[in-house]
Design an enzyme around this catalytic site. Structure first.
Site, short mmCIF file in Angstrom:
data_model
loop_
_atom_site.label_atom_id
_atom_site.label_comp_id
_atom_site.label_asym_id
_atom_site.label_seq_id
_atom_site.Cartn_x
_atom_site.Cartn_y
_atom_site.Cartn_z
N ARG A 153 0.85 -1.21 0.00
CA ARG A 153 0.00 0.00 0.00
C ARG A 153 0.88 1.26 0.00
NH1 ARG A 153 -2.25 1.91 4.50
NH2 ARG A 153 -2.46 -0.17 5.41
N TYR A 198 -15.39 13.92 -16.94
CA TYR A 198 -15.71 12.49 -16.86
C TYR A 198 -16.78 12.33 -15.76
CZ TYR A 198 -15.04 7.51 -16.28
OH TYR A 198 -15.25 6.15 -16.21
C1 PLP Z 1 -11.93 6.51 -17.51
C2 PLP Z 1 -11.65 7.90 -17.10
C3 PLP Z 1 -11.52 8.24 -15.75
C4 PLP Z 1 -11.70 7.22 -14.66
O1 PLP Z 1 -10.72 6.25 -14.70
P1 PLP Z 1 -10.94 4.73 -14.14
O2 PLP Z 1 -9.65 4.10 -14.43
O3 PLP Z 1 -12.12 4.18 -14.88
O4 PLP Z 1 -11.24 4.88 -12.67
C5 PLP Z 1 -11.21 9.54 -15.44
N1 PLP Z 1 -11.06 10.49 -16.38
C6 PLP Z 1 -11.21 10.20 -17.69
C7 PLP Z 1 -11.04 11.29 -18.68
C8 PLP Z 1 -11.51 8.91 -18.09
O5 PLP Z 1 -11.66 8.64 -19.39
#
Ligand code: PLP
Length: 402
Positions: A68, A121
């Site tokens: 961790r 996002y």
């Molecule tokens: C997919 C994505 C995230 C989140 O990432 P995860 O790996 O799914 O947790 C954040 N920002 C953008 C622009 C993404 O495309």
């Protein structure tokens, strides 16, 4: 094991281009003679004596204490991504959201003001809309294409500006250099989510952004298999964020760190093909009679194409297009594709497609979708590595099936 690496390297790391960095950017790490680094598949690490244990337990970001806290496999990936982004260091997390939420939660407290974009996002938007306000952080969501509006939203309490460019659903860009230049002199930290562009196409730190975050699940991993996140920044900021990271515990498994390292080795090669495919496909789609509108920063029809050519060197995998007709037409189009796979995510080897309005139909009302610019006939493509002629044929057949 004997260290058989050469004592000197020809050319300095600072001179290496991205194509070389993805292969050799981790060469100062580790102690193995194997060409491919081993996986340190261990949650915990042995101390040699009592003094060593004290040192392991008290050193921030120690890579062989407890996974961790750090892991030697992850240090290799972090070294490469930090080199690509031009930051001192990088910290790996268990997902992109782990990177984003850990960064925000480690740098903000009740009473602070955060500026973020109107379009992010979706899970990031929820962090700013719901979770941070619940903890007493004041959040202003500002139209990201308008840097003047962002400047006008700055307050004495503003601690952080969170940016993401290009962003869903219509590939709107944020002017990274301008926003960094208004934040720096005021002591406000800036964060940019660089997932859509990848470090091959856009280097936010070189434009003055303090912290660059990635969903490494996307282009960095590149094979639609693992989930991971990366936070790239200075050593001082990384230590601060790490102190919260070990509490929140968004930890990447050693196996996924190793797969990510393997994925990153081909990042520049994959992005070169993705950039070529996506630009050619976007231009072709724009001329197709069944397409109403295409959104892609590489096209001169993109309202911020000038900004795109200033802050990006390639335009990435994501294309949004509005097909002729409504929700049903877009549904039929997506269902008629055979190469492009109906699935979320982006930046990987396969071309993926989502009907944006269908993705949110279960969780957003129609008026929320309208506010977020999600029209019923909008489709998002994440272009992969297939041959461009095969992709065009697939899209042509499906568009003509509308
Ligand atoms: C997919 C994505 C995230 C989140 O990432 P995860 O790996 O799914 O947790 C954040 N920002 C953008 C622009 C993404 O495309």
């Amino acid at each position: 094991m004997k260290d058989t690496r050469p004592a000197t390297v020809h050319g300095s790391r600072a001179e290496w281009r991205d194509e070389t960095l993805v292969l050799h950017g981790d060469s100062a790490q580790g102690d193995s003679s194997s060409v491919v680094p081993p996986i340190y598949y261990s949650a915990t690490f042995r101390a040699t004596d009592a003094a060593d244990f004290v040192e392991m337990a008290s050193t921030p970001r120690h890579s062989t204490y407890y996974t961790r806290y750090g892991n030697p496999t992850h240090d290799r990936v972090a070294a490469i991504v930090a080199e690509l982004e031009g930051t001192e260091t990088a910290l790996l997390t268990g997902s992109g959201m782990g990177a984003i939420s850990t960064t925000a939660l480690s740098l903000l407290k009740a009473g602070d003001h955060l500026i973020a974009q109107t379009r992010h996002y979706m899970a990031t938007a929820k962090l700013f809309d719901e979770l941070l306000p619940r903890l007493g952080v004041e959040v202003s969501l500002v139209e990201q294409s308008d840097a003047d509006l962002i400047e006008a939203s700055l307050r004495a309490e503003t601690k952080l500006i969170m940016l993401e460019t290009p962003a869903n659903p219509t590939l709107v860009l944020t002017d990274l250099r301008r926003i960094a230049s208004m934040a720096r002199p005021r002591g406000i930290l800036t964060v940019a989510d660089n997932t859509f562009a990848s470090p091959i196409n856009q280097k936010p730190h070189a434009l003055g952004i303090d912290i660059v975050v990635h969903s490494a699940t996307k282009a960095l991993g590149g094979h639609h298999d693992l989930m991971a996140g990366v936070i790239c920044c200075s050593n001082a900021l990384a230590e601060r964020i790490w102190a919260t990271h070990i509490i929140l515990g968004s930890v990447l498994s050693p196996m996924d760190g190793w797969l990510l390292l393997r994925g990153v080795r081909t990042l520049s090669l994959r992005m070169a093909r993705i950039n070529d495919n996506a630009l050619e496909l976007a231009a072709w789609l724009e001329r197709h009679p069944m397409v109403e509108r295409v959104y892609y920063p590489g096209l001169s029809s993109h309202p911020q194409h000038d900004l795109a050519t200033r802050q990006m060197t390639g335009f990435g995998p994501v294309i949004a297009l509005a097909v002729r007709g409504g929700f049903e037409a877009a549904s039929r189009f997506v269902a008629s594709l055979s190469l492009a796979i109906q699935a979320v995510s982006l930046g990987g080897v396969h071309t993926l497609v989502v009907h944006t309005a269908a993705m949110w139909a279960g969780t957003m009302t129609e008026s929320q979708m309208r506010d977020a610019n999600i029209v019923p006939n909008l489709v998002r493509l994440a272009v992969g590595l297939e041959h461009i002629d095969d992709l065009k044929r697939d899209f042509d057949v499906a568009l003509n099936a509308i």
